[in-house]
Design a protein around this motif. Structure first.
Motif, PDB file in Angstrom:
ATOM      1  N   SER A 265       0.835  -1.210   0.000  1.00  0.00           N
ATOM      2  CA  SER A 265       0.000   0.000   0.000  1.00  0.00           C
ATOM      3  C   SER A 265       0.864   1.253   0.000  1.00  0.00           C
ATOM      4  N   LYS A 266       1.989   1.192   0.690  1.00  0.00           N
ATOM      5  CA  LYS A 266       2.899   2.347   0.740  1.00  0.00           C
ATOM      6  C   LYS A 266       3.541   2.584  -0.624  1.00  0.00           C
ATOM      7  N   LEU A 267       3.898   1.501  -1.324  1.00  0.00           N
ATOM      8  CA  LEU A 267       4.435   1.626  -2.667  1.00  0.00           C
ATOM      9  C   LEU A 267       3.360   2.138  -3.622  1.00  0.00           C
ATOM     10  N   LEU A 268       2.137   1.636  -3.472  1.00  0.00           N
ATOM     11  CA  LEU A 268       1.034   2.087  -4.319  1.00  0.00           C
ATOM     12  C   LEU A 268       0.802   3.581  -4.163  1.00  0.00           C
ATOM     13  N   GLN A 269       0.876   4.075  -2.934  1.00  0.00           N
ATOM     14  CA  GLN A 269       0.698   5.510  -2.706  1.00  0.00           C
ATOM     15  C   GLN A 269       1.751   6.313  -3.457  1.00  0.00           C
ATOM     16  N   PHE A 270       2.990   5.832  -3.419  1.00  0.00           N
ATOM     17  CA  PHE A 270       4.048   6.559  -4.131  1.00  0.00           C
ATOM     18  C   PHE A 270       3.794   6.552  -5.641  1.00  0.00           C
ATOM     19  N   LEU A 271       3.362   5.416  -6.183  1.00  0.00           N
ATOM     20  CA  LEU A 271       3.097   5.339  -7.616  1.00  0.00           C
ATOM     21  C   LEU A 271       1.961   6.271  -8.023  1.00  0.00           C
ATOM     22  N   ALA A 284       5.248  14.177   4.548  1.00  0.00           N
ATOM     23  CA  ALA A 284       5.373  13.485   3.264  1.00  0.00           C
ATOM     24  C   ALA A 284       6.494  14.102   2.439  1.00  0.00           C
ATOM     25  N   GLN A 285       7.250  13.258   1.782  1.00  0.00           N
ATOM     26  CA  GLN A 285       8.308  13.697   0.879  1.00  0.00           C
ATOM     27  C   GLN A 285       7.837  13.487  -0.563  1.00  0.00           C
ATOM     28  N   GLN A 286       8.439  14.230  -1.486  1.00  0.00           N
ATOM     29  CA  GLN A 286       8.138  14.070  -2.906  1.00  0.00           C
ATOM     30  C   GLN A 286       9.394  13.661  -3.662  1.00  0.00           C
ATOM     31  N   ALA A 287       9.224  12.870  -4.702  1.00  0.00           N
ATOM     32  CA  ALA A 287      10.347  12.477  -5.553  1.00  0.00           C
ATOM     33  C   ALA A 287       9.840  12.212  -6.962  1.00  0.00           C
ATOM     34  N   ASP A 288      10.556  12.745  -7.930  1.00  0.00           N
ATOM     35  CA  ASP A 288      10.223  12.521  -9.341  1.00  0.00           C
ATOM     36  C   ASP A 288      10.994  11.302  -9.823  1.00  0.00           C
ATOM     37  N   VAL A 289      10.380  10.140  -9.691  1.00  0.00           N
ATOM     38  CA  VAL A 289      11.049   8.879 -10.020  1.00  0.00           C
ATOM     39  C   VAL A 289      10.159   8.072 -10.958  1.00  0.00           C
TER      40      VAL A 289
END
Length: 472
Positions: A265-271, A284-289
């Motif tokens: 779920s944590k990976l899904l949130q990032f995606l 919360a942090q942000q990353a353009d990946v």
């Protein structure tokens, strides 16, 4: 259709195509020397020869101002601005660079178009930037082709490999998730890296995380990082995760089927929104990946088992690419054998060759471990073989083909020679027919007539069951 055809062109044809464009195109070295221009650039500027000229000197001479190449180097990024020539012609010029393997400027590409009052400059800038990005990608492809001997996986020439290569180029600059599927050892990591090299992120990080190789208790901290004092035993300064390290680049999640269920779920949130939380952090942090995932397991089966989230699968499976096993693209086997033989001969200072008998045997081998198995075998043979020519007898004793051969030889004393030879013939007939699914093709491959094959099948009581030939 046009893009698909363009991806199959060779470098010379691609340059001819760019040469037909009516806008001036320049390719420049980082030191300012002109490597190549199209015909439009030659026609526009009153020089007998542009190639070999230095654009920094041309700017100082007042032939045009400013030098776009100089601005690209100073900014180390995309530039679009107006330029005035010695004859007072106003041009809209854009430039960008192609990085080397260290991310430094290697080549500069510029595109020019004459301005007029009828041009809407803002829309024109977008159009020119789009055109320039296409040129950059094509030039990155030419650089990869030039260094193709270093691309292990792309030695193959099969139709499947050509399709994969074209698809990799097509999706390289589409900034969404890719899911690579295929058996272990087929080259999923090499494909992910190639997509990175072809993309506009090629001068940014490529981070590889093997989800199956890291203990479940550590994968969260490795991927997302943690704040100082987040848990007992944590680094006193905290730790940045791989998502942070991959910012602006690509994160390759290998063996995604092994990713722990409680973290999915944590990976899904990032995606979904490109945000995540480090362990022990409320912010919360942000990353353009960009995420590329890979697996050798059936994720739909994992979903049925309850070990993989369906919503995560669909988020990952936006651009799927299946890599066929080596046994289904046999045209790649001989090129790969030659490639790795040359590679390891050079590495270990040897001059080995492979006998035709061994080449034929390895061509017909099933390669359950795919390219990784082939690479490991050739390296082992180069190291251990005594003579200059490597033959079947040099195969390791634990190699499946050699084990089968040894089992037959061990039983020779217990059976007659005719029976022993019959068993070998039966084995060859079954293997060849199951590869070709045709008595005619089997006969052609073995160099005999179709009627001979049918007679032997009858003699040995071999029957076709489904699509396979079996001993009744």
């Amino acid at each position: 259709m046009t893009a698909k055809v363009l991806q199959q062109f060779d470098s010379q044809l691609l340059l001819k195509i760019i040469n037909t464009l009516k806008d001036p195109i320049w390719i420049i070295e980082k030191n300012g020397n002109v490597l190549w221009v199209n015909q439009a650039a030659d026609d526009f500027f009153s020089f007998s020869e542009l190639i070999g000229q230095n654009v920094f000197k041309m700017e100082k001479q007042g032939l045009f101002a400013p030098s776009i190449a100089r601005l690209v180097i100073e900014k180390k990024g995309f530039i679009s601005t107006t330029q005035i020539t010695q004859t007072n012609v106003h041009l809209l010029v854009s430039g960008d660079y192609i990085p080397d393997e260290n991310g430094d400027i290697q080549y500069i590409v510029t595109h020019a178009r004459q301005l007029s009052q009828a041009i809407n400059q803002s829309s024109e800038l977008e159009k020119v930037e789009s055109i320039l990005q296409l040129y950059k990608q094509q030039i990155r492809q030419l650089i990869l082709e030039k260094n193709q001997q270093e691309e292990d996986f792309y030695v193959g020439k099969s139709k499947a490999m050509q399709n994969i290569s074209a698809w990799s180029q097509k999706i390289s600059d589409i900034d969404t998730t890719i899911l690579l599927t295929g058996e272990t050892g087929v080259g999923k990591t090499a494909i992910a890296y190639r997509i990175h090299q072809l993309s506009s992120r090629n001068n940014k990080p490529f981070i590889h995380l093997d989800c199956g190789a890291i203990p479940e208790t550590l994968i969260e901290s490795e991927l997302f990082g943690y704040k100082k004092g987040a848990f007992t035993g944590a680094n006193v300064n905290g730790k940045l995760g791989l998502i942070t390290a991959a910012d602006q680049g690509i994160l390759f999640l290998d063996e995604i089927g092994e990713f722990p269920l409680h973290l999915q779920s944590k990976l899904l949130q990032f995606l979904q929104n490109k945000t995540y939380r480090m362990i022990g952090d409320n912010l919360a942090q942000q990353a353009d990946v960009r995420i590329i995932a890979a697996t050798n397991v059936n994720l739909m089966e994992r979903i049925k088992e309850g070990t993989f989230r369906k919503d995560l699968f669909y988020r990952l499976n936006i651009l799927p690419m299946e890599i066929p096993p080596l046994r289904e693209r046999k045209e790649d086997i001989i090129p790969l054998l030659n490639f790795y033989l040359s590679k390891f001969n050079q590495k270990y200072g040897r001059q080995h060759t492979l006998s035709k008998n061994l080449m034929d045997t390895l061509y017909n081998y099933t390669w359950d471990g795919n390219i990784r198995e082939l690479e490991n075998l050739i390296e082992r043979l180069v190291i251990t073989s005594a003579g200059p020519k490597i033959d079947i007898d040099d195969l390791p004793s634990d190699f499946p083909l050699r084990q089968s051969q040894q089992m037959l030889l061990q039983n020779v004393e217990e059976v007659s020679l005719p029976f022993y030879l019959e068993q070998i013939e039966i084995s060859i007939l079954i293997k060849t027919y199951n590869e070709t699914n045709s008595t005619w093709k089997t006969a052609k491959k073995l160099g005999v007539s179709q009627s001979y094959i049918i007679r032997r099948l009858k003699k040995f009581n071999l029957r076709i069951s489904g699509k396979e030939l079996v001993k009744m």
